[in-house]
Design a protein around this motif. Sequence first.
Motif, PDB file in Angstrom:
ATOM      1  N   GLU A 148       1.504  -4.188   6.091  1.00  0.00           N
ATOM      2  CA  GLU A 148       0.941  -4.183   4.736  1.00  0.00           C
ATOM      3  C   GLU A 148      -0.354  -4.995   4.712  1.00  0.00           C
ATOM      4  N   VAL A 149      -1.404  -4.425   4.129  1.00  0.00           N
ATOM      5  CA  VAL A 149      -2.707  -5.091   4.039  1.00  0.00           C
ATOM      6  C   VAL A 149      -2.953  -5.467   2.583  1.00  0.00           C
ATOM      7  N   ARG A 150      -3.126  -6.743   2.336  1.00  0.00           N
ATOM      8  CA  ARG A 150      -3.395  -7.210   0.976  1.00  0.00           C
ATOM      9  C   ARG A 150      -4.858  -6.947   0.616  1.00  0.00           C
ATOM     10  N   ILE A 151      -5.065  -6.270  -0.494  1.00  0.00           N
ATOM     11  CA  ILE A 151      -6.417  -6.023  -0.988  1.00  0.00           C
ATOM     12  C   ILE A 151      -6.878  -7.221  -1.805  1.00  0.00           C
ATOM     13  N   ASP A 152      -5.986  -7.745  -2.606  1.00  0.00           N
ATOM     14  CA  ASP A 152      -6.179  -9.030  -3.273  1.00  0.00           C
ATOM     15  C   ASP A 152      -4.789  -9.549  -3.606  1.00  0.00           C
ATOM     16  N   SER A 153      -4.686 -10.469  -4.560  1.00  0.00           N
ATOM     17  CA  SER A 153      -3.405 -11.129  -4.809  1.00  0.00           C
ATOM     18  C   SER A 153      -2.321 -10.187  -5.330  1.00  0.00           C
ATOM     19  N   ASP A 154      -2.707  -9.095  -6.003  1.00  0.00           N
ATOM     20  CA  ASP A 154      -1.686  -8.245  -6.615  1.00  0.00           C
ATOM     21  C   ASP A 154      -1.778  -6.774  -6.210  1.00  0.00           C
ATOM     22  N   ALA A 155      -2.493  -6.461  -5.147  1.00  0.00           N
ATOM     23  CA  ALA A 155      -2.607  -5.070  -4.691  1.00  0.00           C
ATOM     24  C   ALA A 155      -2.582  -5.031  -3.171  1.00  0.00           C
ATOM     25  N   SER A 156      -2.031  -3.952  -2.632  1.00  0.00           N
ATOM     26  CA  SER A 156      -1.964  -3.824  -1.175  1.00  0.00           C
ATOM     27  C   SER A 156      -1.840  -2.362  -0.790  1.00  0.00           C
ATOM     28  N   GLY A 157      -1.960  -2.100   0.493  1.00  0.00           N
ATOM     29  CA  GLY A 157      -1.850  -0.728   0.983  1.00  0.00           C
ATOM     30  C   GLY A 157      -1.950  -0.677   2.480  1.00  0.00           C
ATOM     31  N   ARG A 182       2.755  -3.902  -5.871  1.00  0.00           N
ATOM     32  CA  ARG A 182       1.418  -4.106  -5.306  1.00  0.00           C
ATOM     33  C   ARG A 182       0.759  -2.773  -4.966  1.00  0.00           C
ATOM     34  N   VAL A 183       1.535  -1.842  -4.423  1.00  0.00           N
ATOM     35  CA  VAL A 183       0.993  -0.529  -4.066  1.00  0.00           C
ATOM     36  C   VAL A 183       0.572   0.238  -5.321  1.00  0.00           C
ATOM     37  N   ALA A 184       1.374   0.131  -6.373  1.00  0.00           N
ATOM     38  CA  ALA A 184       1.068   0.860  -7.614  1.00  0.00           C
ATOM     39  C   ALA A 184      -0.252   0.414  -8.226  1.00  0.00           C
TER      40      ALA A 184
END
Length: 379
Positions: free
Chosen positions: A89-98, A145-147
Amino acid sequence: MLRNETDEQQKGMDATHLTPYPLDPFSPGTGPYHAPAEGDGLSLLEAMGDNPTAIVHYALAQWNRYIATNDASSLGLFQTFVQWFLDHEVRIDSDASGWPVSSSQPAGYKSYPRLSAVTQGCALSLFRRAYEATKEQSYLAVMQRVARTFERDILDGGVSAPIGDDGIFFEEVASYPAAHSLSGCMFALLGLYDYGALFPDIEGDERIQRCLKTLHIFFEEFDTGFWTRTDLLHRDLASDAELLLQTQLLEALVAYSGCEHCSLVVSRWKSYRMQVRTRLHWKVNQTCAFVLKAIGRRLQARLFRISQSSPLLRVCVPVYAFPVIGGTRAVLAGMAQVTTGTWHIEYLTQHRGPNPDVLTIYTFGAKRTTPWLFPLVLL
């Protein structure tokens, strides 16, 4: 936890109460991937080259296989792939990932991983089913986070492209110019429906409805009257397998949404594959497109020759006349300055004047040729 408790979960789980994924991307003639040879989880991951999209599709196929056969090894593989997604899992910022996916780019462009609505949507479906099997709370946090990536524009680290005043399209490759891949958007919608099953939310439901309305408008663009297109950027006709996948995805959406409009469309598209006339029309168009592309490549090589060893990306800029004046001239000069060492800029114009900078300029058309013909030249 997954690897240590697999045996206990398999003994206590009733597969008949689990939610199957509505289609199998690895079934014969369906989907963009071929199922790898049988093996353990690590060898299968290696065979798929750590491609998140291929892995999540294969994981969902194993989930369906477990429900159908109660085969413990299929559940074990499914859980191995879930763990892979947790680890990567790669964090885009504190509340999103993909899970960014590498995609091929034209020569001269840097190839870098991008988010994909297919991977993001299927990951939502994956973790919904993993939560069903284990009730592991951390899976819910991953889903949230993905949503978030479906709420954001591509430029903001998401997979959404705005359409018109209120439309939205989820992109298979999160990059502009957006291709508007039909299958990619439908995979995303299936994932959002799975997310909504665990997280009922008014805003999330509105987002799904906005995308469905956009699809209703775009169906006419995808439908040629005898076959379908894969996307609206390249506008290529779908292959037989791609049309099959489109109809299966649309059928799944009908089952989730109850949409009568989508139901009518899927019935028409299914008929395209069954009729001799439409299949013949498709075959003829495919052959003509192949021949025209081959001729076009030869003409391009003859008319616009450039050293094949050049590391620069060749870019052609159409202008109404040369030299240009005013703001257009300033824009072109600025673009040439910024892209020095990266682009080889050429110009296409109807009227060519003095060229003190010895730029590469091509002319098109006669004196009475209307400028409206220029878009046809570019095509």
